[in-house]
Design an enzyme around this catalytic site. Structure first.
Site, PDB file in Angstrom:
ATOM      1  N   CYS A 119      13.368  -4.306  -2.784  1.00 36.08           N
ATOM      2  CA  CYS A 119      12.394  -5.201  -2.103  1.00 36.08           C
ATOM      3  C   CYS A 119      13.028  -6.557  -1.875  1.00 36.08           C
ATOM      4  CB  CYS A 119      11.123  -5.187  -2.765  1.00 36.08           C
ATOM      5  SG  CYS A 119      11.226  -5.776  -4.457  1.00 36.08           S
ATOM      6  N   LYS A 173      15.595   7.845   7.964  1.00 37.88           N
ATOM      7  CA  LYS A 173      14.808   6.521   8.436  1.00 37.88           C
ATOM      8  C   LYS A 173      15.856   5.389   8.768  1.00 37.88           C
ATOM      9  CE  LYS A 173      11.492   3.440   6.710  1.00 37.88           C
ATOM     10  NZ  LYS A 173      10.804   3.032   5.553  1.00 37.88           N
ATOM     11  N   SER A 219       5.387   0.141  -0.429  1.00 37.90           N
ATOM     12  CA  SER A 219       5.363  -0.204   0.797  1.00 37.90           C
ATOM     13  C   SER A 219       4.178  -0.883   1.414  1.00 37.90           C
ATOM     14  CB  SER A 219       5.541   1.087   1.731  1.00 37.90           C
ATOM     15  OG  SER A 219       4.371   1.885   1.586  1.00 37.90           O
ATOM     16  N   LEU A 237       3.871   3.672  -9.183  1.00 35.33           N
ATOM     17  CA  LEU A 237       5.640   3.133  -9.165  1.00 35.33           C
ATOM     18  C   LEU A 237       6.349   3.354  -8.040  1.00 35.33           C
ATOM     19  CD1 LEU A 237       5.942   3.246 -13.049  1.00 35.33           C
ATOM     20  CD2 LEU A 237       5.115   1.401 -11.737  1.00 35.33           C
ATOM     21  N   LYS A 291       1.276   6.408 -12.573  1.00 34.32           N
ATOM     22  CA  LYS A 291       1.648   7.466 -11.336  1.00 34.32           C
ATOM     23  C   LYS A 291       3.052   6.963 -10.961  1.00 34.32           C
ATOM     24  CE  LYS A 291       2.191   8.588  -7.486  1.00 34.32           C
ATOM     25  NZ  LYS A 291       3.416   8.984  -6.998  1.00 34.32           N
ATOM     26  N   TRP A 300      10.407   4.233  -6.389  1.00 31.42           N
ATOM     27  CA  TRP A 300      11.336   5.163  -6.896  1.00 31.42           C
ATOM     28  C   TRP A 300      12.856   4.406  -7.228  1.00 31.42           C
ATOM     29  CZ3 TRP A 300      14.277   4.238  -2.761  1.00 31.42           C
ATOM     30  CH2 TRP A 300      13.621   4.030  -1.603  1.00 31.42           C
TER      31      TRP A 300
HETATM   32  P1  NAP Z   1       5.320   4.377  -0.735  1.00 31.07           P
HETATM   33  O1  NAP Z   1       4.882   5.316  -0.080  1.00 31.07           O
HETATM   34  O2  NAP Z   1       4.727   3.068  -0.623  1.00 31.07           O
HETATM   35  O3  NAP Z   1       5.195   4.552  -2.335  1.00 31.07           O
HETATM   36  C1  NAP Z   1       5.088   3.857  -3.444  1.00 31.07           C
HETATM   37  C2  NAP Z   1       4.320   4.609  -4.486  1.00 31.07           C
HETATM   38  O4  NAP Z   1       2.897   4.825  -3.792  1.00 31.07           O
HETATM   39  C3  NAP Z   1       4.594   6.168  -4.787  1.00 31.07           C
HETATM   40  O5  NAP Z   1       4.418   6.430  -6.269  1.00 31.07           O
HETATM   41  C4  NAP Z   1       3.839   6.841  -3.927  1.00 31.07           C
HETATM   42  O6  NAP Z   1       3.746   8.253  -4.198  1.00 31.07           O
HETATM   43  C5  NAP Z   1       2.428   6.161  -3.906  1.00 31.07           C
HETATM   44  N1  NAP Z   1       1.575   6.250  -2.929  1.00 31.07           N
HETATM   45  C6  NAP Z   1       1.871   6.985  -1.459  1.00 31.07           C
HETATM   46  N2  NAP Z   1       0.906   6.984  -0.995  1.00 31.07           N
HETATM   47  C7  NAP Z   1      -0.307   6.587  -1.812  1.00 31.07           C
HETATM   48  C8  NAP Z   1      -1.787   6.438  -1.470  1.00 31.07           C
HETATM   49  N3  NAP Z   1      -2.187   6.796  -0.269  1.00 31.07           N
HETATM   50  N4  NAP Z   1      -2.468   6.061  -2.360  1.00 31.07           N
HETATM   51  C9  NAP Z   1      -2.090   5.568  -3.561  1.00 31.07           C
HETATM   52  N5  NAP Z   1      -0.522   5.900  -3.728  1.00 31.07           N
HETATM   53  C10 NAP Z   1       0.462   6.105  -2.842  1.00 31.07           C
HETATM   54  O7  NAP Z   1       6.761   4.054  -0.751  1.00 31.07           O
HETATM   55  P2  NAP Z   1       7.997   4.909  -0.317  1.00 31.07           P
HETATM   56  O8  NAP Z   1       7.352   6.139   0.699  1.00 31.07           O
HETATM   57  O9  NAP Z   1       8.573   5.711  -1.445  1.00 31.07           O
HETATM   58  O10 NAP Z   1       8.928   4.457   0.621  1.00 31.07           O
HETATM   59  C11 NAP Z   1       8.581   3.839   1.912  1.00 31.07           C
HETATM   60  C12 NAP Z   1       8.931   2.577   1.965  1.00 31.07           C
HETATM   61  O11 NAP Z   1       8.363   1.606   1.359  1.00 31.07           O
HETATM   62  C13 NAP Z   1      10.505   2.220   1.864  1.00 31.07           C
HETATM   63  O12 NAP Z   1      11.128   2.480   2.880  1.00 31.07           O
HETATM   64  C14 NAP Z   1      10.475   0.637   1.503  1.00 31.07           C
HETATM   65  O13 NAP Z   1      10.266   0.148   2.739  1.00 31.07           O
HETATM   66  C15 NAP Z   1       9.128   0.501   0.643  1.00 31.07           C
HETATM   67  N6  NAP Z   1       9.267   0.253  -0.630  1.00 31.07           N
HETATM   68  C16 NAP Z   1       9.237  -0.763  -1.154  1.00 31.07           C
HETATM   69  C17 NAP Z   1       9.512  -0.923  -2.615  1.00 31.07           C
HETATM   70  C18 NAP Z   1       9.188  -2.074  -3.367  1.00 31.07           C
HETATM   71  O14 NAP Z   1      10.266  -2.273  -4.012  1.00 31.07           O
HETATM   72  N7  NAP Z   1       8.680  -3.132  -2.727  1.00 31.07           N
HETATM   73  C19 NAP Z   1       9.608   0.158  -3.446  1.00 31.07           C
HETATM   74  C20 NAP Z   1       9.702   1.454  -2.649  1.00 31.07           C
HETATM   75  C21 NAP Z   1       9.604   1.457  -1.193  1.00 31.07           C
HETATM   76  P3  NAP Z   1       4.863   9.291  -3.730  1.00 31.07           P
HETATM   77  O15 NAP Z   1       5.439   9.610  -4.909  1.00 31.07           O
HETATM   78  O16 NAP Z   1       3.858  10.689  -3.409  1.00 31.07           O
HETATM   79  O17 NAP Z   1       5.435   8.862  -2.609  1.00 31.07           O
END
Ligand code: NAP
Ligand code: MG
Length: 504
Positions: free
Chosen positions: A305, A355, A248, A168, A194, A170
């Protein structure tokens, strides 16, 4: 804990004082520490100060949660009970969520910096409604029979996948949990959640309330911790049948690799967007358009998003619309998310704020015209606040035109013809949502069908409701749709049972 409407600050502060955080993992029906005993600190983004410490799960905890989920699935206590039974437990769960909605709203407000008014009036009701909708749908769907000849019966049935992982984001902690868990649980699967590291508190409380409602132990597990460690382990696990993800595009892409490297588990991705808001010459009432367009881009700090971060407006309307939008945005109070008047809270964490500020800097450097905001504000709070920001004269090759910023930043473009507007709107690798404004019904249909996006809203900003699928075209998603009955299908396998009849 309850909060009455209209929300009052003194009642909110009192309720915060009574909050109890669940900070351990929830595995096999009970709270437990990470096997390593390790914890991590989560920070309140409105103050920059520690909020609480949570279990920092690692690979042994993933294994324990998956084992519990598999055991529960194999026992069939959830997967094999009747649809009516599952419905009744999930409805009881929704009732418990309703009874505890103020607490859940406060958890998301503190964890994510989301305005309390949004958490109380949007996130919590949507979460409850989502579980109710999927619960109610369980015993309304029929299986199918194939059109065979008289000698055979071809039954086409759906069966739960087994153990599903849910990773999920945040930005809408409890709501994204509900969008995944509603259909995953309704269709009889076990789940390992998770949550995002920054926002795990509401998911842990959901699991506790689910157990209270009667969801059998092992069916619903939550493991807080780092995505690159336990999220990745879940995706590579040989005994996990599917992973549903919101986050992401970059991480989503990795999940497909994990699946290919392990057991070809089903991967369902809901990813980012660079969503267009198209305002045609026939848009009509510009006060209405301005109110919707501001909400579309700045709601949830733009950490959404489906944030409409590209305004594509007819040249003749641009000045009038922008002037109105600047006025409306001025009414969106930025501040403490616990204040009921706040409409824009802090960004999720310092690194993310940096960022977003870096994108704003790139807009200035690349020659876009700053019309509003453009800086960090309320520094004295220690929180990660960024002013609502509007750039005019944005060129299609600028970074702020192409990349998802995930903050309160709008890029404005102008056009002369409908064809140009459609081409500009579709000039993106994403395709999650779009809006179009016109008073002409024929134009509305034509443009809505021409926009390459999973949800197109006409004359408003909307993500639809529980009845409508949500997910993206292009690099905004892969295979999956949240919400609606279509979400049930993706958490089930299709099985054919071919029977030869004794016809003599
Ligand atoms: P993210 O890295 O994609 O995180 C989303 C989820 O995936 C979190 O629970 C994260 O854990 C987990 N995750 C991270 N790396 C992983 C891996 N290698 N394998 C499996 N799960 C993994 O997103 P973010 O870092 O929070 O945000 C970065 C960017 O993503 C934002 O700036 C935005 O552009 C985009 N985003 C999009 C949405 C949407 O609604 N589509 C939502 C959030 C973010 P952690 O808790 O350790 O990070
Ligand atoms: Mg990340």
């Amino acid at each position: 804990m309850t909060l009455s409407s209209p929300l009052e600050r003194s009642a909110i502060d009192k309720a915060v004082g009574q909050l109890k955080f669940r900070t351990q993992a929830f595995i096999d029906g009970r709270f437990c520490d990470a096997a390593s005993g390790k914890t991590y600190v989560s920070v309140n983004p409105a103050t920059g100060k520690p909020l609480t410490e949570l279990a920092s799960c690692d690979i042994p905890d993933v294994d324990a949660a998956v084992k519990a989920a598999r055991r529960a699935f194999d026992k069939g206590l959830w997967a094999k009970c009747s649809g009516a039974q599952r419905k009744s437990v999930l409805l009881k769960f929704a009732d418990l969520l309703e009874a505890n909605q103020a607490e859940l709203a406060l958890l998301d407000c503190l964890d994510a910096g989301k305005p309390i008014n949004d958490c109380m009036t949007l996130d919590a009701p949507d979460t409850i409604d989502c579980f109710r909708w999927h619960a109610e749908a369980i015993d309304k769907e029929y299986e199918r029979l194939a059109p065979t000849g008289p000698e055979n019966v071809g039954m086409i049935v759906r069966e739960p996948l087994g153990v599903v992982g849910a990773i999920l984001p945040w930005n809408f902690p409890m709501q994204m949990a509900a969008w995944k868990l509603g259909p995953i649980l309704a269709t009889g699967n076990s789940v390992v959640v998770k949550p995002a590291r920054q926002t795990s508190l509401s998911a842990l409380r959901l699991a506790e309330l689910a157990a209270e409602a009667g969801i059998p132990e092992g069916v619903f597990n939550v493991i807080p911790g780092s995505g690159s460690v336990i999220g990745a382990a879940l995706c590579k696990h040989m005994d996990v049948d599917a992973v549903a993800f919101t986050g992401s595009t970059e991480v989503g892409r990795q999940l497909l690799e994990y699946s290919a490297q392990s057991n070809l588990k089903r991967i369902l991705l809901e990813l980012g967007g660079k969503n267009p808001q198209v305002v045609l010459e026939s848009a009509g009432d510009l006060d209405h358009v301005a109110a919707e367009a501001v909400s579309c881009v700045f709601w949830n700090m733009g950490e959404n998003c489906s944030s409409g971060s590209r305004l594509i407006v007819h040249r003749k309307l641009k000045d009038a619309l922008l002037a109105r939008m600047v006025n409306v945005a001025g009414e969106w109070t930025v501040g403490d998310p616990l204040d009921p008047a706040t409409r824009i809270g802090p960004l999720i964490e310092e690194a993310h704020m940096k960022k977003v500020l870096d994108y704003i800097e790139s807009g200035k450097q690349q020659g876009a015209k700053l019309v509003l905001g453009g800086e960090r504000i309320l520094r004295e709070t220690g929180g990660y606040f960024v002013a609502a920001t509007i750039f005019d004269d944005v060129q299609p090759d600028m970074r702020i035109a192409r990349e998802e910023i995930f903050g309160p930043v709008l890029s404005v473009f102008t056009f002369d013809t409908e064809e140009q507007a459609i081409a500009m709107a579709n000039d993106t690798t994403y395709g999650l949502t779009a809006s179009v404004y016109t008073q002409n019904v024929g134009t509305a249909h034509r443009v809505a069908r021409a926009l390459r996006a999973g949800t197109v809203s006409v004359n408003c900003f909307s993500e639809g409701d529980a009845t409508t699928p949500f997910g993206g075209f292009g690099q905004s998603g892969f295979f999956g749709r949240d919400k609606s009955i279509f979400a049930h299908y993706q958490y089930t396998e299709l099985k054919t049972v071919w029977m030869q009849l004794n016809t003599h």
